[in-house]
Scaffold this motif. Sequence first.
Motif, PDB file in Angstrom:
ATOM      1  N   ILE A  99     -18.590  32.227 -14.793  1.00 62.62           N
ATOM      2  CA  ILE A  99     -18.825  31.400 -13.603  1.00 62.62           C
ATOM      3  C   ILE A  99     -19.148  32.183 -12.334  1.00 62.62           C
ATOM      4  O   ILE A  99     -19.416  31.574 -11.292  1.00 62.62           O
ATOM      5  CB  ILE A  99     -17.630  30.463 -13.323  1.00 62.62           C
ATOM      6  N   SER A 100     -19.145  33.518 -12.401  1.00 65.81           N
ATOM      7  CA  SER A 100     -19.413  34.317 -11.194  1.00 65.81           C
ATOM      8  C   SER A 100     -20.908  34.569 -11.016  1.00 65.81           C
ATOM      9  O   SER A 100     -21.639  34.777 -11.983  1.00 65.81           O
ATOM     10  CB  SER A 100     -18.692  35.665 -11.271  1.00 65.81           C
ATOM     11  N   ASP A 101     -21.341  34.599  -9.765  1.00 60.87           N
ATOM     12  CA  ASP A 101     -22.709  35.014  -9.445  1.00 60.87           C
ATOM     13  C   ASP A 101     -22.804  36.535  -9.397  1.00 60.87           C
ATOM     14  O   ASP A 101     -23.823  37.112  -9.781  1.00 60.87           O
ATOM     15  CB  ASP A 101     -23.137  34.434  -8.097  1.00 60.87           C
ATOM     16  N   ARG A 102     -21.754  37.164  -8.894  1.00 61.76           N
ATOM     17  CA  ARG A 102     -21.632  38.624  -8.898  1.00 61.76           C
ATOM     18  C   ARG A 102     -20.201  38.984  -9.256  1.00 61.76           C
ATOM     19  O   ARG A 102     -19.290  38.183  -9.062  1.00 61.76           O
ATOM     20  CB  ARG A 102     -21.928  39.216  -7.505  1.00 61.76           C
ATOM     21  N   ILE A 103     -20.002  40.188  -9.786  1.00 56.49           N
ATOM     22  CA  ILE A 103     -18.658  40.652 -10.103  1.00 56.49           C
ATOM     23  C   ILE A 103     -18.440  42.009  -9.457  1.00 56.49           C
ATOM     24  O   ILE A 103     -19.236  42.939  -9.655  1.00 56.49           O
ATOM     25  CB  ILE A 103     -18.433  40.754 -11.630  1.00 56.49           C
ATOM     26  N   LEU A 104     -17.379  42.132  -8.662  1.00 57.80           N
ATOM     27  CA  LEU A 104     -16.947  43.394  -8.092  1.00 57.80           C
ATOM     28  C   LEU A 104     -15.708  43.843  -8.865  1.00 57.80           C
ATOM     29  O   LEU A 104     -14.879  43.016  -9.244  1.00 57.80           O
ATOM     30  CB  LEU A 104     -16.619  43.248  -6.605  1.00 57.80           C
ATOM     31  N   VAL A 105     -15.599  45.131  -9.096  1.00 59.28           N
ATOM     32  CA  VAL A 105     -14.503  45.664  -9.895  1.00 59.28           C
ATOM     33  C   VAL A 105     -13.588  46.498  -9.008  1.00 59.28           C
ATOM     34  O   VAL A 105     -14.057  47.318  -8.218  1.00 59.28           O
ATOM     35  CB  VAL A 105     -15.021  46.532 -11.059  1.00 59.28           C
ATOM     36  N   MET A 106     -12.267  46.285  -9.157  1.00 63.21           N
ATOM     37  CA  MET A 106     -11.287  47.046  -8.393  1.00 63.21           C
ATOM     38  C   MET A 106     -10.430  47.887  -9.332  1.00 63.21           C
ATOM     39  O   MET A 106     -10.127  47.484 -10.453  1.00 63.21           O
ATOM     40  CB  MET A 106     -10.401  46.122  -7.564  1.00 63.21           C
ATOM     41  N   SER A 107     -10.044  49.054  -8.837  1.00 64.08           N
ATOM     42  CA  SER A 107      -9.144  49.931  -9.568  1.00 64.08           C
ATOM     43  C   SER A 107      -8.391  50.781  -8.557  1.00 64.08           C
ATOM     44  O   SER A 107      -9.007  51.411  -7.687  1.00 64.08           O
ATOM     45  CB  SER A 107      -9.930  50.830 -10.533  1.00 64.08           C
ATOM     46  N   ASN A 108      -7.070  50.739  -8.632  1.00 69.62           N
ATOM     47  CA  ASN A 108      -6.234  51.562  -7.752  1.00 69.62           C
ATOM     48  C   ASN A 108      -6.538  51.318  -6.276  1.00 69.62           C
ATOM     49  O   ASN A 108      -6.542  52.247  -5.467  1.00 69.62           O
ATOM     50  CB  ASN A 108      -6.412  53.049  -8.099  1.00 69.62           C
ATOM     51  N   GLY A 109      -6.809  50.059  -5.928  1.00 66.15           N
ATOM     52  CA  GLY A 109      -7.050  49.708  -4.530  1.00 66.15           C
ATOM     53  C   GLY A 109      -8.458  49.942  -4.049  1.00 66.15           C
ATOM     54  O   GLY A 109      -8.777  49.651  -2.892  1.00 66.15           O
ATOM     55  N   LEU A 110      -9.324  50.466  -4.908  1.00 62.94           N
ATOM     56  CA  LEU A 110     -10.703  50.777  -4.552  1.00 62.94           C
ATOM     57  C   LEU A 110     -11.671  49.813  -5.217  1.00 62.94           C
ATOM     58  O   LEU A 110     -11.394  49.272  -6.282  1.00 62.94           O
ATOM     59  CB  LEU A 110     -11.061  52.197  -5.006  1.00 62.94           C
ATOM     60  N   LEU A 111     -12.842  49.636  -4.590  1.00 62.70           N
ATOM     61  CA  LEU A 111     -13.955  48.983  -5.268  1.00 62.70           C
ATOM     62  C   LEU A 111     -14.678  50.056  -6.067  1.00 62.70           C
ATOM     63  O   LEU A 111     -15.161  51.039  -5.501  1.00 62.70           O
ATOM     64  CB  LEU A 111     -14.905  48.337  -4.265  1.00 62.70           C
ATOM     65  N   THR A 112     -14.763  49.879  -7.366  1.00 63.33           N
ATOM     66  CA  THR A 112     -15.339  50.905  -8.237  1.00 63.33           C
ATOM     67  C   THR A 112     -16.596  50.450  -8.957  1.00 63.33           C
ATOM     68  O   THR A 112     -17.157  51.214  -9.747  1.00 63.33           O
ATOM     69  CB  THR A 112     -14.299  51.362  -9.281  1.00 63.33           C
ATOM     70  N   GLY A 113     -17.033  49.238  -8.731  1.00 60.63           N
ATOM     71  CA  GLY A 113     -18.243  48.781  -9.391  1.00 60.63           C
ATOM     72  C   GLY A 113     -18.720  47.452  -8.856  1.00 60.63           C
ATOM     73  O   GLY A 113     -17.926  46.667  -8.310  1.00 60.63           O
ATOM     74  N   SER A 114     -20.014  47.197  -8.980  1.00 59.95           N
ATOM     75  CA  SER A 114     -20.604  45.935  -8.543  1.00 59.95           C
ATOM     76  C   SER A 114     -21.707  45.554  -9.526  1.00 59.95           C
ATOM     77  O   SER A 114     -22.551  46.381  -9.868  1.00 59.95           O
ATOM     78  CB  SER A 114     -21.183  46.076  -7.131  1.00 59.95           C
ATOM     79  N   PHE A 115     -21.676  44.300  -9.991  1.00 65.38           N
ATOM     80  CA  PHE A 115     -22.632  43.848 -11.003  1.00 65.38           C
ATOM     81  C   PHE A 115     -23.190  42.478 -10.619  1.00 65.38           C
ATOM     82  O   PHE A 115     -22.431  41.574 -10.273  1.00 65.38           O
ATOM     83  CB  PHE A 115     -21.965  43.729 -12.375  1.00 65.38           C
ATOM     84  N   ASP A 116     -24.508  42.346 -10.701  1.00 65.56           N
ATOM     85  CA  ASP A 116     -25.097  41.013 -10.643  1.00 65.56           C
ATOM     86  C   ASP A 116     -24.832  40.318 -11.966  1.00 65.56           C
ATOM     87  O   ASP A 116     -24.551  40.973 -12.986  1.00 65.56           O
ATOM     88  CB  ASP A 116     -26.603  41.108 -10.391  1.00 65.56           C
ATOM     89  N   ARG A 117     -24.938  39.013 -11.975  1.00 68.55           N
ATOM     90  CA  ARG A 117     -24.591  38.250 -13.172  1.00 68.55           C
ATOM     91  C   ARG A 117     -25.372  38.725 -14.406  1.00 68.55           C
ATOM     92  O   ARG A 117     -24.810  38.888 -15.484  1.00 68.55           O
ATOM     93  CB  ARG A 117     -24.851  36.765 -12.920  1.00 68.55           C
ATOM     94  N   GLY A 118     -26.645  38.999 -14.236  1.00 65.17           N
ATOM     95  CA  GLY A 118     -27.471  39.355 -15.365  1.00 65.17           C
ATOM     96  C   GLY A 118     -27.152  40.701 -15.983  1.00 65.17           C
ATOM     97  O   GLY A 118     -27.460  40.936 -17.156  1.00 65.17           O
ATOM     98  N   GLU A 119     -26.525  41.600 -15.222  1.00 65.65           N
ATOM     99  CA  GLU A 119     -26.251  42.935 -15.741  1.00 65.65           C
ATOM    100  C   GLU A 119     -24.793  43.151 -16.106  1.00 65.65           C
ATOM    101  O   GLU A 119     -24.421  44.204 -16.630  1.00 65.65           O
ATOM    102  CB  GLU A 119     -26.666  43.989 -14.708  1.00 65.65           C
ATOM    103  N   ALA A 120     -23.943  42.176 -15.832  1.00 63.42           N
ATOM    104  CA  ALA A 120     -22.507  42.329 -16.097  1.00 63.42           C
ATOM    105  C   ALA A 120     -22.204  42.128 -17.568  1.00 63.42           C
ATOM    106  O   ALA A 120     -22.695  41.188 -18.191  1.00 63.42           O
ATOM    107  CB  ALA A 120     -21.712  41.324 -15.268  1.00 63.42           C
ATOM    108  N   ASP A 121     -21.407  43.024 -18.130  1.00 62.47           N
ATOM    109  CA  ASP A 121     -20.867  42.820 -19.469  1.00 62.47           C
ATOM    110  C   ASP A 121     -19.474  43.437 -19.515  1.00 62.47           C
ATOM    111  O   ASP A 121     -19.102  44.241 -18.655  1.00 62.47           O
ATOM    112  CB  ASP A 121     -21.769  43.396 -20.557  1.00 62.47           C
ATOM    113  N   GLN A 122     -18.719  43.052 -20.519  1.00 64.02           N
ATOM    114  CA  GLN A 122     -17.308  43.436 -20.565  1.00 64.02           C
ATOM    115  C   GLN A 122     -17.131  44.946 -20.650  1.00 64.02           C
ATOM    116  O   GLN A 122     -16.248  45.512 -19.998  1.00 64.02           O
ATOM    117  CB  GLN A 122     -16.620  42.751 -21.762  1.00 64.02           C
ATOM    118  N   GLU A 123     -17.972  45.625 -21.405  1.00 64.92           N
ATOM    119  CA  GLU A 123     -17.814  47.068 -21.564  1.00 64.92           C
ATOM    120  C   GLU A 123     -18.046  47.806 -20.251  1.00 64.92           C
ATOM    121  O   GLU A 123     -17.275  48.701 -19.871  1.00 64.92           O
ATOM    122  CB  GLU A 123     -18.782  47.583 -22.637  1.00 64.92           C
TER     123      GLU A 123
END
Length: 501
Positions: free
Chosen positions: A461-485
């Motif tokens: 359901i997300s248009d974009r996904i931002l990834v957090m780790s240890n209080g940091l933003l560590t990744g950004s994905f548009d819907r078309g390029e996001a995958d679980q791995e």
Amino acid sequence: MTALLELRGVDKAFGSVRVLQGVDFTVESGHVVALAGENGAGKSTLMKIITGIYRRDAGSMKYRGQEARFANARQSMDAGIAMIHQELNLLPALSVGENIFLGREPVDSTGRILWGEIDRESRHWLGQLKQNIDPRTETGKLSIAQQQMVEIARALSMNAEVIIMDEPTDSLTDVETKILFDVVDHLRAEGKGLVFISHRLGEIFQMCDDVAVLRDGAMVHQGPVSEIDEDTLIRHMVGRELSDQYPFVPAVPAAVRLKVEGLVARGVREVSFEARAGEVVGFAGLVGAGRTELGKAIYGANPATAGTIEIDGAPMRIGTPRDGVRAGIGYVTEDRKLEGLIQSHGLRRNMSLTGLFRFSGSSGHIDKRAERAEITDYINAFSIKTHGIDAVVSQLSGGNQQKVSIAKSLVPKPRILILDEPTRGVDVGAKREIYTLINELKAQGLCILLMSSDMPELLGISDRILVMSNGLLTGSFDRGEADQEAIMRCTVAGLTEGTVQ
């Protein structure tokens, strides 16, 4: 197989409302039975009858071959029935060891509590769950996931014959869930009978031997998991076909609604990002990654020590939740019991709590008619199953409480909505209702931040996904390029590199 627990023809009503109707239910030795059903189907009521909290109106219950009628929860516990509650039943001011042995403290001949034994036994049971938690730690200082493990350790320490697990994995990471599944396998091999309540259908097919389905207070199916598929299970639960589990509607490009620059707060390390009106931005990460802390910092419940927040181009000073509400931010907490709702109050008081200013004029008096009309609209729109607008929230099922929590955040008419685990403890039918609501809010131009540990939900359901780790933003994905791995690689990046990608 031997039936450890057997219910036949069980009825239960509250006033004129029949909650259970002629329910048959069996738990066999060495079996894990999934109990499925939508929120309000009667699952909690049935479990409360088994554990002695409620008395059945009709029907019979046999435990270990003998007729059983428990007058209270202590009697069922003493008989060998333990329950792990979805809503944590821990006392945050007590230590972990005190919570594990609460009401069952070992004592010597003089009545003195044997603290050494509590410490030793607590370490043993936490060790079974691979948890390195000091039993002397104040429980309230633990994360929600750690507290869930303490709740599980308490049930294990009772050496019960029947163990009921109500959404035990809701707040656990994948690693912790795997540990719990290993424990369940061990208990099954010992001949224990387990009842596994979960809205995560994959867990039912992965973990359980049998599945029983309640719908509208009636048992509509019980049989081996191997003889049913997911579509059939959903059809039993909701009484209809449920297609398109994640009804995604693409965002329409719009102006930047929220701009966060260099935000620093407890658990948040110089986070910067933008989110647009009419967009769902998902936040992925392991437990403790900082997603919740970020959401609270934006809302004002976790005061920022550095950085800026702009809404529609205007700088905002947000130091408290009141500031957040006034700035047009709504927040749905991951812990509705402790932070989201006042359990002893009714729906109306809870849902209008943060938006009372909308129903009061210059005199300060509340327009009760307008308040009741709007709350009634939300109850109908969200299909909240309740006895009335002033029904006490604690009497609702977990899923219906979650709907109340979401509605509460919308009453002030926010421009930005932060959803922290919005579908935790919610059945498949209600999940789809929430996803449909999110799409409607997107269409109205709300900017939505979605913090979730449910990867299919984020991807769905997300248009974009931002990834957090240890209080940091560590990744950004548009819907078309996001995958679980790819997302999982970023979830550990902050732990090993400490840098923003």
